[in-house]
Design a protein around this motif. Structure first.
Motif, PDB file in Angstrom:
ATOM      1  N   GLU A 193     -13.312 -20.010-103.277  1.00 17.69           N
ATOM      2  CA  GLU A 193     -13.651 -18.718-102.694  1.00 17.69           C
ATOM      3  C   GLU A 193     -15.123 -18.374-102.885  1.00 17.69           C
ATOM      4  O   GLU A 193     -15.752 -17.781-102.011  1.00 17.69           O
ATOM      5  CB  GLU A 193     -12.771 -17.635-103.320  1.00 17.69           C
ATOM      6  N   GLN A 194     -15.695 -18.755-104.040  1.00 19.82           N
ATOM      7  CA  GLN A 194     -17.102 -18.466-104.296  1.00 19.82           C
ATOM      8  C   GLN A 194     -18.004 -19.214-103.316  1.00 19.82           C
ATOM      9  O   GLN A 194     -18.977 -18.665-102.788  1.00 19.82           O
ATOM     10  CB  GLN A 194     -17.457 -18.844-105.738  1.00 19.82           C
ATOM     11  N   ALA A 244     -17.830 -17.488-100.066  1.00 22.14           N
ATOM     12  CA  ALA A 244     -18.575 -16.227-100.071  1.00 22.14           C
ATOM     13  C   ALA A 244     -20.057 -16.469 -99.810  1.00 22.14           C
ATOM     14  O   ALA A 244     -20.719 -15.686 -99.113  1.00 22.14           O
ATOM     15  CB  ALA A 244     -18.375 -15.505-101.403  1.00 22.14           C
ATOM     16  N   GLU A 245     -20.607 -17.568-100.366  1.00 19.62           N
ATOM     17  CA  GLU A 245     -22.010 -17.882-100.136  1.00 19.62           C
ATOM     18  C   GLU A 245     -22.254 -18.231 -98.668  1.00 19.62           C
ATOM     19  O   GLU A 245     -23.255 -17.821 -98.082  1.00 19.62           O
ATOM     20  CB  GLU A 245     -22.428 -19.035-101.040  1.00 19.62           C
ATOM     21  N   LEU A 246     -21.325 -18.999 -98.074  1.00 21.60           N
ATOM     22  CA  LEU A 246     -21.475 -19.330 -96.656  1.00 21.60           C
ATOM     23  C   LEU A 246     -21.314 -18.086 -95.790  1.00 21.60           C
ATOM     24  O   LEU A 246     -22.020 -17.922 -94.785  1.00 21.60           O
ATOM     25  CB  LEU A 246     -20.435 -20.384 -96.255  1.00 21.60           C
ATOM     26  N   ALA A 247     -20.395 -17.196 -96.179  1.00 22.19           N
ATOM     27  CA  ALA A 247     -20.163 -15.986 -95.391  1.00 22.19           C
ATOM     28  C   ALA A 247     -21.407 -15.105 -95.374  1.00 22.19           C
ATOM     29  O   ALA A 247     -21.739 -14.491 -94.359  1.00 22.19           O
ATOM     30  CB  ALA A 247     -18.970 -15.216 -95.954  1.00 22.19           C
ATOM     31  N   TRP A 273      -9.540 -14.978 -96.383  1.00 24.44           N
ATOM     32  CA  TRP A 273     -10.952 -14.772 -96.714  1.00 24.44           C
ATOM     33  C   TRP A 273     -11.698 -14.016 -95.618  1.00 24.44           C
ATOM     34  O   TRP A 273     -12.897 -13.779 -95.736  1.00 24.44           O
ATOM     35  CB  TRP A 273     -11.639 -16.115 -96.970  1.00 24.44           C
ATOM     36  N   GLN A 274     -10.991 -13.628 -94.562  1.00 27.32           N
ATOM     37  CA  GLN A 274     -11.652 -12.913 -93.466  1.00 27.32           C
ATOM     38  C   GLN A 274     -12.278 -11.614 -93.958  1.00 27.32           C
ATOM     39  O   GLN A 274     -13.322 -11.182 -93.470  1.00 27.32           O
ATOM     40  CB  GLN A 274     -10.644 -12.615 -92.362  1.00 27.32           C
ATOM     41  N   ALA A 275     -11.639 -10.988 -94.944  1.00 22.20           N
ATOM     42  CA  ALA A 275     -12.169  -9.724 -95.474  1.00 22.20           C
ATOM     43  C   ALA A 275     -13.546  -9.917 -96.097  1.00 22.20           C
ATOM     44  O   ALA A 275     -14.423  -9.041 -96.005  1.00 22.20           O
ATOM     45  CB  ALA A 275     -11.202  -9.145 -96.505  1.00 22.20           C
ATOM     46  N   ILE A 276     -13.769 -11.072 -96.744  1.00 15.56           N
ATOM     47  CA  ILE A 276     -15.079 -11.362 -97.328  1.00 15.56           C
ATOM     48  C   ILE A 276     -16.138 -11.439 -96.227  1.00 15.56           C
ATOM     49  O   ILE A 276     -17.229 -10.870 -96.340  1.00 15.56           O
ATOM     50  CB  ILE A 276     -15.033 -12.679 -98.127  1.00 15.56           C
ATOM     51  N   ALA A 277     -15.793 -12.164 -95.159  1.00 17.45           N
ATOM     52  CA  ALA A 277     -16.732 -12.301 -94.042  1.00 17.45           C
ATOM     53  C   ALA A 277     -17.019 -10.948 -93.400  1.00 17.45           C
ATOM     54  O   ALA A 277     -18.165 -10.640 -93.061  1.00 17.45           O
ATOM     55  CB  ALA A 277     -16.173 -13.284 -93.012  1.00 17.45           C
ATOM     56  N   ASP A 278     -15.980 -10.113 -93.242  1.00 18.42           N
ATOM     57  CA  ASP A 278     -16.164  -8.801 -92.621  1.00 18.42           C
ATOM     58  C   ASP A 278     -17.067  -7.911 -93.475  1.00 18.42           C
ATOM     59  O   ASP A 278     -17.928  -7.192 -92.952  1.00 18.42           O
ATOM     60  CB  ASP A 278     -14.809  -8.123 -92.408  1.00 18.42           C
ATOM     61  N   ASP A 279     -16.876  -7.957 -94.801  1.00 18.15           N
ATOM     62  CA  ASP A 279     -17.717  -7.146 -95.690  1.00 18.15           C
ATOM     63  C   ASP A 279     -19.187  -7.550 -95.586  1.00 18.15           C
ATOM     64  O   ASP A 279     -20.083  -6.694 -95.589  1.00 18.15           O
ATOM     65  CB  ASP A 279     -17.247  -7.288 -97.138  1.00 18.15           C
ATOM     66  N   ASP A 280     -19.435  -8.868 -95.497  1.00 17.93           N
ATOM     67  CA  ASP A 280     -20.816  -9.337 -95.402  1.00 17.93           C
ATOM     68  C   ASP A 280     -21.448  -8.910 -94.088  1.00 17.93           C
ATOM     69  O   ASP A 280     -22.629  -8.542 -94.035  1.00 17.93           O
ATOM     70  CB  ASP A 280     -20.870 -10.861 -95.542  1.00 17.93           C
ATOM     71  N   VAL A 281     -20.669  -8.944 -93.013  1.00 20.23           N
ATOM     72  CA  VAL A 281     -21.189  -8.504 -91.708  1.00 20.23           C
ATOM     73  C   VAL A 281     -21.524  -7.021 -91.755  1.00 20.23           C
ATOM     74  O   VAL A 281     -22.572  -6.583 -91.251  1.00 20.23           O
ATOM     75  CB  VAL A 281     -20.159  -8.796 -90.594  1.00 20.23           C
TER      76      VAL A 281
END
Length: 285
Positions: A3-4, A7-10, A36-44
């Motif tokens: 997951e980490q 997160a870096e790629l996201a 992990w979509q939530a991680i990508a959405d938060d970064d966006v």
């Protein structure tokens, strides 16, 4: 991929700063781990918030033409154009002396300006002290503006270059996901990995995304197949880098095709038919 690492790629994806290889890994990981979509959405959302804090600046329509024109008329032999009123050349007999004199005057002007800053208000010497030539500030501001412009152009060029150099498999996957009839199906792989097929009947295109697929021995490759009825049709070969791959199937997909993968010799089956049992079988009907 843990997951980490995702997160870096996201974070890079939210800033449109991933290389084509990292984009491929990012999409494959997101497909294999939809939680992990939530991680990508938060970064966006975070990237959007940061961008909204900057005041947008729209360059004038003539800025590029003006800059190119200025470059075209600037001598390339080391001479600098300070003012249109100064001739390009000086008489040879006086050029060296003029340069020395100009340097001396500039140095004197800067020194006088520094001294005048220390004078009390109302001191008659302050009014009589010459100031530094204003064209110096204009030159500094011009250089700063050009630097900002070039930095902006450079960043934009990198983003455009990354976008234009996306792998064909990534472009196909994005096209499928944007289609109104996009579908997908996943199957587990031996050893704990997953394989996910994405397809669009209206586009006639399909892409296989694998995560955790076993590495092959030298001289072997994975071969893709459309199984249409009882007939297997080769759809290209692919290699998995670190267990991950995103491969677009060659040829047109037909409704009801089965997407399969076999292990073949390097370059694909010489007979045009599978020589081993499939390691991936995904029906699309």
């Amino acid at each position: 991929m843990n997951e980490q690492e995702f997160a870096e790629l996201a974070a890079g994806a939210a800033l449109d700063a991933l290389s084509p290889d990292d984009q491929q890994r990012y999409h494959a990981a997101l497909v294999a781990n939809p939680q992990w979509q939530a991680i990508a959405d938060d970064d966006v959302d975070t990237a959007g918030m940061l961008a909204s804090g900057a005041t947008p600046v729209v360059p004038g329509p003539g800025i590029r033409a003006a800059l190119l024109a200025r470059i075209a008329e600037t001598p390339q032999d080391g001479r600098a154009i300070v003012s249109d009123s100064i001739p390009d050349t000086l008489p040879e007999s006086n050029s060296a002396g003029a340069e020395d004199s100009a340097d001396a005057e500039d140095s004197s002007s800067v020194a006088d300006e520094l001294e005048s800053d220390d004078l009390a208000p109302g001191d008659p010497r302050a009014a009589a002290t010459p100031k530094a030539p204003p064209h110096r500030l204009r030159i500094l501001f011009t250089l700063a503006a050009c630097l900002a412009l070039l930095v902006g152009v450079g960043i934009g060029a990198v983003a455009v270059n990354d976008y234009l150099n996306r792998p064909a498999s990534v472009i196909a996957l994005q096209d499928i996901q944007a289609a109104g009839d996009a579908q997908q199906a996943s199957v587990p792989l031996e050893g704990g990995g997953t394989a996910t097929a994405h397809w669009s009947a209206s586009l006639g295109t399909s892409v296989l995304v694998t995560d955790g697929v076993p590495s092959l021995a030298d001289g072997e490759t994975y071969e893709l197949w459309y199984v249409r009825g009882e007939t297997p049709i080769s759809a290209g070969v692919f290699d998995a880098d670190g267990g991950e791959a995103t491969a677009v199937l060659a040829g047109d997909m037909h409704a009801g095709d089965v997407i399969a993968v076999t292990v073949e010799q390097a370059g694909g089956s010489p007979s045009g038919s599978p020589t081993t049992d499939p390691v991936v079988v995904i029906p699309t009907a």
